[in-house]
Structures are given as C-alpha cells and as structure tokens.
Design a protein around this motif. Structure first.
Motif, mmCIF file in Angstrom:
data_model
loop_
_atom_site.group_PDB
_atom_site.id
_atom_site.type_symbol
_atom_site.label_atom_id
_atom_site.label_comp_id
_atom_site.label_asym_id
_atom_site.label_seq_id
_atom_site.Cartn_x
_atom_site.Cartn_y
_atom_site.Cartn_z
ATOM 1 N N ALA A 97 118.583 118.467 44.630
ATOM 2 C CA ALA A 97 117.880 117.487 45.462
ATOM 3 C C ALA A 97 118.883 116.643 46.227
ATOM 4 O O ALA A 97 120.053 116.493 45.843
ATOM 5 N N SER A 98 118.405 116.084 47.318
ATOM 6 C CA SER A 98 119.292 115.259 48.155
ATOM 7 C C SER A 98 119.598 113.915 47.528
ATOM 8 O O SER A 98 120.572 113.270 47.891
ATOM 9 N N ALA A 99 118.763 113.455 46.602
ATOM 10 C CA ALA A 99 118.958 112.152 45.966
ATOM 11 C C ALA A 99 118.734 112.292 44.475
ATOM 12 O O ALA A 99 117.927 113.109 44.016
ATOM 13 N N ALA A 100 119.459 111.479 43.713
ATOM 14 C CA ALA A 100 119.329 111.507 42.253
ATOM 15 C C ALA A 100 118.216 110.605 41.758
ATOM 16 O O ALA A 100 117.952 110.557 40.561
ATOM 17 N N THR A 101 117.566 109.883 42.660
ATOM 18 C CA THR A 101 116.483 108.982 42.312
ATOM 19 C C THR A 101 115.197 109.448 42.989
ATOM 20 O O THR A 101 115.246 110.217 43.947
ATOM 21 N N PRO A 102 114.044 108.989 42.524
ATOM 22 C CA PRO A 102 112.785 109.437 43.141
ATOM 23 C C PRO A 102 112.694 109.066 44.623
ATOM 24 O O PRO A 102 113.246 108.059 45.076
ATOM 25 N N LYS A 103 111.959 109.894 45.374
ATOM 26 C CA LYS A 103 111.811 109.646 46.810
ATOM 27 C C LYS A 103 110.966 108.418 47.089
ATOM 28 O O LYS A 103 111.103 107.792 48.134
ATOM 29 N N THR A 104 110.068 108.071 46.162
ATOM 30 C CA THR A 104 109.193 106.924 46.381
ATOM 31 C C THR A 104 109.860 105.595 46.045
ATOM 32 O O THR A 104 109.214 104.555 46.112
ATOM 33 N N LEU A 105 111.130 105.627 45.667
ATOM 34 C CA LEU A 105 111.854 104.405 45.311
ATOM 35 C C LEU A 105 112.654 103.915 46.511
ATOM 36 O O LEU A 105 113.503 104.642 47.042
ATOM 37 N N GLN A 106 112.384 102.684 46.936
ATOM 38 C CA GLN A 106 113.137 102.063 48.024
ATOM 39 C C GLN A 106 114.253 101.219 47.421
ATOM 40 O O GLN A 106 113.996 100.267 46.685
ATOM 41 N N GLN A 107 115.505 101.552 47.746
ATOM 42 C CA GLN A 107 116.668 100.920 47.126
ATOM 43 C C GLN A 107 117.450 100.121 48.162
ATOM 44 O O GLN A 107 117.760 100.630 49.241
ATOM 45 N N ASN A 108 117.768 98.876 47.808
ATOM 46 C CA ASN A 108 118.530 97.984 48.679
ATOM 47 C C ASN A 108 119.550 97.223 47.850
ATOM 48 O O ASN A 108 119.435 97.130 46.615
ATOM 49 N N TYR A 109 120.549 96.701 48.545
ATOM 50 C CA TYR A 109 121.513 95.820 47.890
ATOM 51 C C TYR A 109 121.772 94.606 48.782
ATOM 52 O O TYR A 109 121.636 94.667 50.006
ATOM 53 N N VAL A 110 122.118 93.503 48.126
ATOM 54 C CA VAL A 110 122.378 92.236 48.809
ATOM 55 C C VAL A 110 123.791 91.794 48.447
ATOM 56 O O VAL A 110 124.144 91.748 47.259
ATOM 57 N N VAL A 111 124.601 91.509 49.436
ATOM 58 C CA VAL A 111 125.944 90.979 49.198
ATOM 59 C C VAL A 111 125.823 89.468 49.079
ATOM 60 O O VAL A 111 125.601 88.758 50.063
ATOM 61 N N THR A 112 125.915 88.986 47.872
ATOM 62 C CA THR A 112 125.810 87.551 47.602
ATOM 63 C C THR A 112 126.987 87.129 46.736
ATOM 64 O O THR A 112 127.295 87.790 45.731
ATOM 65 N N PRO A 113 127.682 86.071 47.079
ATOM 66 C CA PRO A 113 128.799 85.615 46.241
ATOM 67 C C PRO A 113 128.325 85.253 44.842
ATOM 68 O O PRO A 113 127.152 84.906 44.623
ATOM 69 N N LEU A 114 129.226 85.342 43.905
ATOM 70 C CA LEU A 114 128.885 85.080 42.507
ATOM 71 C C LEU A 114 128.261 83.701 42.293
ATOM 72 O O LEU A 114 127.272 83.586 41.562
ATOM 73 N N PRO A 115 128.756 82.606 42.915
ATOM 74 C CA PRO A 115 128.127 81.293 42.680
ATOM 75 C C PRO A 115 126.715 81.169 43.246
ATOM 76 O O PRO A 115 125.995 80.243 42.882
ATOM 77 N N GLU A 116 126.298 82.068 44.142
ATOM 78 C CA GLU A 116 124.980 81.960 44.767
ATOM 79 C C GLU A 116 123.961 82.933 44.176
ATOM 80 O O GLU A 116 122.844 83.044 44.687
ATOM 81 N N LYS A 117 124.316 83.623 43.100
ATOM 82 C CA LYS A 117 123.412 84.628 42.555
ATOM 83 C C LYS A 117 122.147 83.997 41.984
ATOM 84 O O LYS A 117 121.029 84.493 42.200
ATOM 85 N N LEU A 118 122.283 82.900 41.242
ATOM 86 C CA LEU A 118 121.103 82.267 40.667
ATOM 87 C C LEU A 118 120.218 81.660 41.750
ATOM 88 O O LEU A 118 118.986 81.670 41.623
ATOM 89 N N ASP A 119 120.827 81.125 42.824
ATOM 90 C CA ASP A 119 120.022 80.605 43.932
ATOM 91 C C ASP A 119 119.203 81.721 44.569
ATOM 92 O O ASP A 119 118.007 81.557 44.845
#
Length: 803
Positions: A261-283
């Motif tokens: 398969a082209s992906a190791a995760t299900p096709k119906t799963l939408q995956q994103n990431y956010v670049v946030t500094p460590l001190p702002e993670k809880l915010d």
C-alpha cells in the motif's frame, strides 16, 4: 402398604440439583469431516465471507450473533493458513480486524482436536502486552465462542488474588494473559500444566518482543512444548531472525496485506502536524480543547507524571468537557472503570500514556493528539490507530518542537506515513501561563506534580535512542518550566549511562529494584563505608525506624529545594562531570541569584538587609533594621539563618496596630485612658449619673424633634387630601360620550406627589351590610378621630381598646 408421608407444604418441593459432572468430549462432532474440509482449502483463492470457510456450527453461530460476516484482508489470508496449522507472522494496519484473525483459528483448532474439559489441559495461550488489550481480546473470544463451544476460558492479568487464579488455571483450556502474570504462575503454581499446549498467540508481537518483555518471553517459551503452533500479529511486525529463533517458529509465513500500500495508515485518517515551541504546547492544547468540546479526544503524553499534572491542572480550570486520565501506575479497577467510561462517552477527553496506544478499540474517537513526540515511527502508527478504525473517518494531530520537525518527518517518510503541516490561528490561541502560575502558587501539591512532570519529560528526552530527533540541548527547558507554572526549572543531574541500561532500569519491577538496593547497601556496609550495622545486615526493625512520612515534605520532595552549597549545573549539558552520586536524576529547585556579590558576607547582606562588620574576626554583630539589639553571629548556622526571610522576620520587633479618629490622629487599637485624669473628674458613680442624665436629655430633645416632624407630615397629608376632594367636586359631571371635564394628567401628578410620602391610603366606598338575626341594635358611641403619632399615644389607644 405404607401411607405416603404428608407435609404442610402447599407447593411441590424442588428437585435437588445434581453435582456438576465433569465435561466430556462431544459425541456429535465429526472431527474427521471438518479436518478433511480444512485440508482441502485452496490458499490461492480469495475468500470474502466466513461462509466460504469450513467452520464449525458453534463458531458460525457466534460470528452471526456478533454480526461478523465479511472477511477483512488480514482475516482472508491468515485464517485459512492458521486452520491448516502453519506458523504465521501477521502484519496489517490498525483497525483491520487482527483480533478475529487469531480468535477463530484458536476455537476451530481446539474444537477439531476435542481439547475440552479439565483432563485435556491448557490448549491455547494468548499473550498481550497490556491488561486493557487482554480484556478486549477476552471479550471478543467470549462473544464468538459463547454460542455452543464448551471450552473453559479465563483471564489472567493480575489485580486479583493469586490463589483464586491458581484454582481456575487448572480447569482452563484457553487463557488470555499478560507476560508478567503468566510467568509468575508458570514458576510458582505447581498445578499449572502446559505440556499439552497446542497454540501460542502473541498480539502486538513487536511490543512483546521489545526490551521490556524480552526476559519474560524467553522464560515463558522455555516452559512451553516445542511442537506447537505460533501466531504473531501486530500493526508493525518484527522480522528479526533473533526474535523468530527465540520463539522456535517452524517455517513461518509472513502475511502483510498492506505492505504494497502507498501508506502505512488507513486512507480515512487525516494526519497533520503543528510546529509549536515547547513552552507553548500547553497553550495550544488548551486552545484546541476549547474549540473541540463536542468531540471525543485522545491525548498522548510521554510519561505518567505529565498525564497527572495536566489532568489536575485542566480539571481546576474547567474546560467544559469531561476529562479522564489513564496511566500504568493506576490500580486495575480504576483503569477498567476509566476505559469503560471513555468507551461509552459521546464527548470526552482522555489524557493517557502509551499504555493505551496499542490494540485498544475505543468506539468513535474523533481526534488523536500527540502532545509529546513519539519515540519512533512505529509508536506514531500505533497511536494514531486509535481513530479511523474499520474504515471510519478520523483525524490525528502531532505537536512538534522546531528541533524535532526535520528528524521526525524523515522517520515518518521512511514508513510511508502521509502527513501535512497546519498552522494555529492566532485569534484562537489562548495563553494559560498566568493561570498555571497562580494555581501552582496556591496549591503546593500541584506545584510538586509540575516539578515531577518536568523531570519525567526531560528524562524521557535523555533516554531516547534517536538522538537525531531528540537533541536535548536545543530544548528551551527554562521557558518550558515557566509554562508549567513553576518559579524556575528544577535542577537535573545526568549520568553517562547507556540508554539501553536506563530503559532496562525503568522496566525493572519494584521488587528487583528493592533487592538491588538492599544488596548494594549490604555490600557498602561490609566495606565499612556507609552502613554502620553489624556485619552489614539490615533487619526489618532497621527498615521500620528508617521510614518517613511519604507526603510532599518527604526526602524525594526536599531534593527539589536547592542547597546553596551545591555547584551550579547547566540543564542543557550531559557531561555528567559534576555528578558524584548514582542517581540518574536529582531534582532541585533552581533560584537565579545575583552573581555580582562574591563573598558570603555580601550574600547575607543582600538577603537580610543587614549591616555587617567584615573587619571583625570571630563573632560578629549585625544590626538588622527593625530590631532593638544587634544579632551576634558566632557560627555558620546563625549565618544561614539570615538567608531565610521568614526567620529574619521573627527576629524583628513586632509593630503596633494603629487606628485613626475623625480628626486624623493615630491611636493604638486598644488605647486606655490615664487613671489620674479619670479620678480627677470625680467618683465613678457620679460620672455614671452625669452620663445617664445627659443621654436622657439628648433622647428627649430628639423625641421632640421627631414629634414635630410627624405633626408636620400629618398636616401636609390633610391639606393634600382636602385639595383632592375639592378638585373632584369642581370637576363637573360626565358628558354624553362618557368623558369628564377634569384634567387626568393633573390628577395623576397629584396622586404621584401624594404617593411619595407613603402615608396616603386610597379611600374605598363603605357599604353598610344588613345585620344578622343574632346581632343586637347596639348604638356605639362615636369616637373622636385621632391621629396616633407617638409611642405614648399608641400605648394609650391600646389601653382604651383593651378596656
């Protein structure tokens, strides 16, 4: 013929139940016919439903009652091969039905072999890495096999008495267990016999074969017979030859339905990431929860202490969504209750560690949030697999520090994980740093949890193997401590330890840790360096007297208070040259001090505000502002006393509380008059009489003023009433249209004016009712109308009415 015995019972007596007989083999099973059908299965053909496979009637009925009809990809390839007795390495995406892929072969193989009853012994052993996953597997086994199968299945995961499990193990044909607990029974329970074991199943095999369970699995395999069938299933399967040789697999078949398969995760799963500094993670996390209150959210952290701290903090702040937390240190009953609550909830938020990252099936999870970066790509795949299960939709978000972005994205790319970057809207971002600081300041226990959370997070970064992703020198730890509400970053001591040894130490049981510590203490005592006991032996009485209260003021909490004698240690250095003890982490609160002052005398002067005489040798005298006498410093203990503001405050003179009179003059709170001035004004009885006389005159004058005011109000009320009556008489009669010639607005203004006094009563027309037959014609004297104004007049009127 004897007469039958009669009783007074009106209902027939119940037939006494016979003792339970031992289960025997079923006579209605045609094992040979089923075996021939299984041997004729064409492995190259595609099977789409369970009806295409030669299954027994109880299994078919169980699958039908559980609403399982269509085969998934992993089930279509694994079940036929497992029915024919082959060893299998199964790998498939999360949520693809791997549990049913080994539950059906276990039931069918034991059914054809007639492995039923206590005499048959244990036929199948299913091992899972966590208790929650073992419970889930047992529920699937009970649903599918509870419609006609006679196997005795049990769950051995701990949490109950050992003796109760021992009694049940001797009667089990199928056992679902965790590695540690089953190994304890294999080594300690004499009646537990595994010589007839036919099948061994490892769910989440890559995790079981990992370092944490390596020794347990090796020990378990030594007890099992070599001629058995072994099934290994996981979302990320291991292929290492060393792991396979340890399990004694015989020509295993590797089944990976999604390898191409082209992906190791299900096709119906939408995956994103956010670049946030460590001190702002809880915010960012708080802002996300506020914007997703109508969702079911699963949030992952790297350590249990972080889970506890964030859960307690957010619970005080009341986000408007039910909060739950789950970690490995909780008791078994609490973990089951929390798992059940989150499964049944429609809208909820669960903070958890990786204990729920594998295999657990929570229904309808909308979001999976990874606040801390996973240790590798496999852990990421298992975490996001809690949503988008069985071809349903789901979303996953990963929080990454800028230093983690490049390395983690390359690892995900190697595993064929598609992921896109998203940004946080500035308008939606909320800062909770002030609230966190306020809560930590008010609640010392919450502050302590924050310090331990900081320590555990830094420790998790230190023990990571992938140093290209986790570069601890690039993390802003001081700012991260401030975001947790801490006054400063706790000081952490590192050792040059091998990460594998550190992880082994983490996974070691408490009993082994205690034994190793006792052995080390005994060896030190024999050398005469530390221990002062005779022959280096510590008895139970020694341990009893060494115990301390395990609250927030115990030794492990006092380590967080910084001693000035210790050298400064940089948080971002891993050199370990300044560490002399054997502890991996030693946390102390870090208080930034002014480096301008070099000597101890200047430091004391800065903290206490005292004037020190440095030229004096020996005992020194210090003049502290606010004290009547100078303080003598004759020891270092007295010098350290000045570094505490609380103790310096006790040395100062106590102030006097002042109050101010009407003229603005200050007086003490309890100020007494001079006795001579009091006696000069006369005797006490005479002063009391004069005081009473003056108060009586003052009251009489006030009474006369009140009477005059009441009389004036009565006069004004009479005048207003007469004016209104005259206005009504002069108003004229009504016209033909029913309108009068009076000015309605003027009447309304007059009524409102009269109503301001509150004494005007609306006059009602008095109608004379007819007298009853029992009433006499008594002529009552007309009483002169009087206006009662004062209290004396009121008493007189009451006395007249009472006769």
């Amino acid at each position: 013929m004897a007469t039958p015995h009669t009783t007074s019972r009106t209902r027939p007596t119940k037939v006494k139940k016979h003792a339970r007989t031992q289960k025997r083999k079923r006579d209605d099973v045609d094992a040979e016919k089923l075996q021939d059908a299984v041997s004729q299965i064409d492995l190259n053909s595609t099977h789409t439903s369970f009806s295409d496979l030669p299954l027994s009637a109880p299994t078919v009925e169980g699958l039908k009652s559980a609403h399982f009809s269509t085969l998934t990809d992993i089930q279509a390839k694994a079940i036929p091969r497992a029915l024919q007795g082959s060893d299998i390495l199964g790998a498939a995406k999360t949520g693809s039905g791997k549990t049913l892929a080994f539950v059906v072969p276990v039931l069918e193989n034991l059914y054809r072999a007639q492995c039923v009853g206590p005499d048959a012994g244990l036929g199948a052993m299913i091992i899972s890495p966590t208790r929650e996953l073992a419970i889930q597997i047992f529920e699937v086994l009970r649903k599918v096999g509870g419609k006609g199968h006679l196997f005795a299945a049990g769950l051995v995961i701990g949490g109950k008495g050992l003796q109760e499990e021992r009694d049940a193990l001797s009667r089990m044909n199928i056992v679902v267990c965790t590695p540690g607990r089953i190994l304890q029974h294999l080594s300690q329970t004499s009646t537990f016999n595994v010589d007839n074991l036919r099948m061994l199943v490892l769910d989440e095999a890559d995790r079981i074969m990992d370092m944490g369970f390596k020794k347990d699995v090796d020990a378990i395999v030594e007890y099992l017979p070599p001629d058995r069938q072994t099934l290994l299933f996981s979302a990320t399967q291991t292929k290492r030859v060393s792991d396979l040789s340890r399990l004694a697999l015989k020509e295993p078949e590797y089944i990976s339905v999604h390898e191409a398969a082209s992906a190791a995760t299900p096709k119906t799963l939408q995956q994103n990431y956010v670049v946030t500094p460590l001190p702002e993670k809880l915010d960012t996390l708080w802002s996300f929860i506020q914007s997703s209150k109508k969702s079911k959210i699963l949030i992952f952290f790297s350590s249990g202490k972080q889970v506890r701290f964030v859960y307690q903090s957010f619970r005080h702040m009341q986000p408007g969504i039910p909060l739950l937390h789950l970690l490995g240190r909780q008791k078994q009953t609490a973990r089951l209750e929390i798992t059940q609550k989150f499964s049944n909830a429609k809208h909820s938020c669960l903070f958890a560690t990786d204990v729920v990252a594998r295999g657990l099936d929570f229904p309808a999870v909308d979001w999976v949030i990874q606040v801390d970066c996973p240790e590798d790509a496999d852990t990421y795949i298992h975490r996001v697999g809690r949503t988008a299960r069985y071809e349903k939709e789901g979303r996953a978000v990963l929080f990454l520090d800028p230093s983690e972005e490049e390395g983690m994205l390359s690892r995900l790319e190697q595993k064929r994980v598609p992921i896109e970057r998203i940004n946080v809207r500035d308008k939606k971002q909320m800062s909770i740093k002030n609230q966190m600081q306020s809560m930590c300041f008010k609640d010392p226990s919450l502050k302590y949890l924050g310090q331990k959370a900081f320590t555990s997070y830094v420790r998790s970064l230190h023990v990571q193997k992938d140093k290209e992703v986790f570069k601890i020198e690039n993390y802003p730890l001081e700012e991260f401590a401030s975001s947790l509400g801490l006054p400063g970053a706790p000081r952490i001591k590192y050792l040059k330890a091998d990460p594998t040894e550190v992880k082994e130490l983490k996974n070691r049981s408490r009993m082994e840790t205690a034994l190793s510590e006792s052995e080390s203490e005994a060896s030190e005592g024999e050398e005469g360096e530390v221990s002062t006991k005779k022959n280096g032996v510590r008895t139970k009485y020694d341990r009893m007297f060494e115990r301390q209260n395990q609250d927030i003021l115990a030794d492990h909490y006092s380590k967080m208070v910084r001693n000035n004698d210790d050298d400064e240690l940089d948080l971002n250095k891993l050199d370990g040259e300044q560490i002399g003890d054997d502890a991996l982490f030693d946390v102390k609160r870090r208080i930034p001090a002014d480096q301008a002052l070099s000597s101890d005398d200047e430091d004391v002067e800065q903290l206490s505000g005292a004037i020190i005489e440095p030229d004096q040798l020996g005992p020194r005298s210090i003049n502290i502002p606010g004290t009547s006498a100078p303080l003598i410093l004759d020891s270092k203990r007295r010098e350290k006393l000045l570094k505490s503001k609380k103790k310096v405050l006790k040395l100062k003179d106590r102030g006097n509380k002042l109050v101010f009179d009407d003229d603005g003059n200050a007086h003490q709170l309890y100020e007494l008059e001079n006795e001579d001035d009091f006696r000069a004004r006369g005797a006490a009885d005479e002063q009391r009489e004069r005081f009473l006389l003056s108060e009586r005159e003052r009251v009489e004058e006030a009474d006369l003023a009140d009477k005059a005011l009441a009389k004036e109000k009565r006069r004004e009320k009479r005048e207003k009433r007469k004016e209104r009556e005259r206005a009504e008489e002069d108003g004229g009669k009504a016209d033909e249209d029913g309108e009068t010639g009076e000015d309605l607005m003027a009447n309304f203004a007059a009524d409102a004016e009269a109503g301001e006094d509150g004494d005007l009563e609306q006059e009602r027309p008095k109608t004379k009712r007819p007298k009853k037959w029992f009433e006499q014609d008594v002529v009552e004297p007309e009483e002169e109308e009087r206006e009662i104004g004062t209290f004396d007049e009121m008493e007189a009127a009451a006395a007249r009415l009472l006769g």
